[in-house]
Design an enzyme around this catalytic site. Structure first.
Site, PDB file in Angstrom:
ATOM      1  N   GLU A  64      10.106  -2.397  -5.994  1.00 40.29           N
ATOM      2  CA  GLU A  64      11.491  -2.619  -5.577  1.00 40.29           C
ATOM      3  C   GLU A  64      12.424  -2.793  -6.774  1.00 40.29           C
ATOM      4  O   GLU A  64      13.534  -3.306  -6.639  1.00 40.29           O
ATOM      5  CB  GLU A  64      11.575  -3.828  -4.634  1.00 40.29           C
ATOM      6  N   LYS A 116      13.776  -5.433   9.803  1.00 43.17           N
ATOM      7  CA  LYS A 116      13.348  -4.178   9.187  1.00 43.17           C
ATOM      8  C   LYS A 116      13.245  -3.179  10.326  1.00 43.17           C
ATOM      9  O   LYS A 116      12.311  -3.273  11.145  1.00 43.17           O
ATOM     10  CB  LYS A 116      11.966  -4.342   8.561  1.00 43.17           C
TER      11      LYS A 116
END
Ligand code: PGA
Ligand code: ZN
Length: 423
Positions: free
Chosen positions: A210, A341
């Site tokens: 990330e 999500k």
């Protein structure tokens, strides 16, 4: 234009799908939906590494192609089955068709790739047909609102080869006043963290999935200490201007009987891990903890919620973006915040229902990207349209991360002054 032809313009004409790659180089699905009036939308689907046991299923091909990770089967389902079934269906009804096609909560039949690709592409086509940005379509007339960014500075766990055990140490600007300033503060903190680590002889050129720094530190607490120092070095006051958020991603540490902190050669039970977290909150400016315990441990979560009162407790794997799990948590007095999500549910209408349930039950809403994400930035529009309190998409490096920050910066620049920034 007559009523009938407006309806016809809004009907699905063509659905296409193809194989694509996510930021980890794992195959995924791209999809486009074109309406009869010519408006089109497209989407690429992301994928996670630290998945929970209640997430909707990914259907991968197996076999030799792409070493078994391909999604040609999902592409075929979209082209040969979903596309023809949706032909002539009004775009606003696409999610309802997908829901009745596969009512199972884990989407065992359709799989995440096919369902989410079609769902997001259809929403985008609708927005295009209506001549509005996606976030405006989703906001349903409510005033625009930009979320507080949670920005990954130091990565660990499954995203960084286990450099430290906890998955993310993030910075959260608290008093930035605008989204642009919030991102600049977070950027400064990350730069300072890299400079401090470099001065201490740590390798900082390799970044994690990330975009965070994957540092070989002696302990998890050392990562918290480093980011706190970086906040100061950036000219900000820790706990006042900017604070820390942690994603423990405890499912990844749980081996069935205890939590294994490999970087520290320690094993803890739930009570021990809660003590550890309480110690961090006392010593460092930690305002938010995600997945402090694994996703089956309701009692541990209830205890953590009592012990860590005053700290935001975010459920990621615990909730899996499922409305019924949020309702169960509310009954048990568990957690304060729901991570959203979209591909944990696979159809946008289901994720939207979880957002609505979270709000109704008094939970904060944090929209999140995945560790295997793409250059596509539809998530940023979801966060604004759903009026999320916070957004978490990784660090300020790697294009699949900056794509989301850049889209939010664009939204802020194009909507100001009728836009509220959350903190
Ligand atoms: P994932 O990580 O996309 O690998 O699940 C994100 C998170 O845990 O928040
Ligand atoms: Zn998480």
């Amino acid at each position: 234009m007559s009523e009938t032809s407006i309806g016809a313009d809004d009907a699905v004409a063509t659905v296409r799908a193809w194989e694509a790659l996510d930021s980890r180089g794992t195959p995924t699905l791209g999809c486009s939906v074109v309406l009869a009036g010519g408006a089109a939308g497209r989407a690429i689907v992301p994928s996670g590494a630290s998945t929970g046991s209640h997430d909707a299923r990914e259907r991968r091909d197996g076999g030799q192609s792409w070493d078994g990770l391909g999604v040609a089967g999902a592409v075929r389902v979209v082209i040969e089955e979903i596309g023809p079934a949706l032909a002539g269906v009004p775009a606003r009804e696409v999610d309802a068709v997908l829901e009745s096609w596969d009512p199972s909560t884990d989407l065992a039949e359709l799989g995440v790739h096919a369902a989410l690709g079609v769902s997001v592409a259809a929403h985008r086509a609708r927005a295009r047909a209506a001549g509005v940005p996606l976030y405006e379509l989703l906001a349903g007339g409510l005033p625009h609102r930009l979320p507080t960014p949670m920005v990954n500075v130091v990565s660990g766990g499954a995203h960084a080869g286990g450099a430290v055990d906890i998955q993310d140490v993030l910075v959260m600007p608290l008093r930035a006043g605008s989204f642009r300033t919030a991102i600049e503060w977070a950027w400064r903190v990350r730069r300072q963290a890299a400079a401090l680590a470099e001065r201490r002889g740590l390798v900082t050129t390799l970044v994690a999935d990330e975009g965070g720094l994957g540092l070989q530190l002696p302990s998890n607490a050392a990562a918290l200490g480093l980011v706190t120092e970086a906040i100061e070095a950036a000219g900000l006051e820790p706990g006042h201007d900017a604070a820390l958020a942690v994603d423990v991603a405890a499912n990844q540490l749980w081996d069935g009987s205890s939590y294994r902190l490999a970087a520290e050669s320690r094993r803890l039970d739930a009570a021990g891990l809660i003590d550890e977290l309480a110690g961090w909150v006392a010593k460092y400016p930690v305002v938010s903890i995600e997945d402090p315990l694994h996703d089956q441990d309701w009692d541990g979560w209830a205890e953590a919620t009592r012990r860590l009162r005053g700290t935001q407790l975010v459920g990621d794997d615990l909730f899996s973006t499922a409305a019924d799990r949020v309702a169960e948590a509310a009954r048990r007095g568990v957690g304060t915040s729901v991570l959203i999500k979209p591909n944990q549910r696979g159809i946008l209408s289901r994720a939207a229902e979880t957002v609505a349930t979270a709000r109704r039950l008094g939970y904060q809403v944090v929209v999140s990207a995945r560790s295997g994400d793409t250059e596509d930035h539809w998530l940023a529009d979801l966060a604004v349209g759903w009026r999320a309190d916070q957004i978490k998409v990784g660090s300020t490096t790697r294009s699949e991360r900056t794509a989301k920050w850049n889209r939010l910066l664009e939204i802020e620049a194009s909507c100001a002054p009728d836009l509220r920034f959350v903190t």
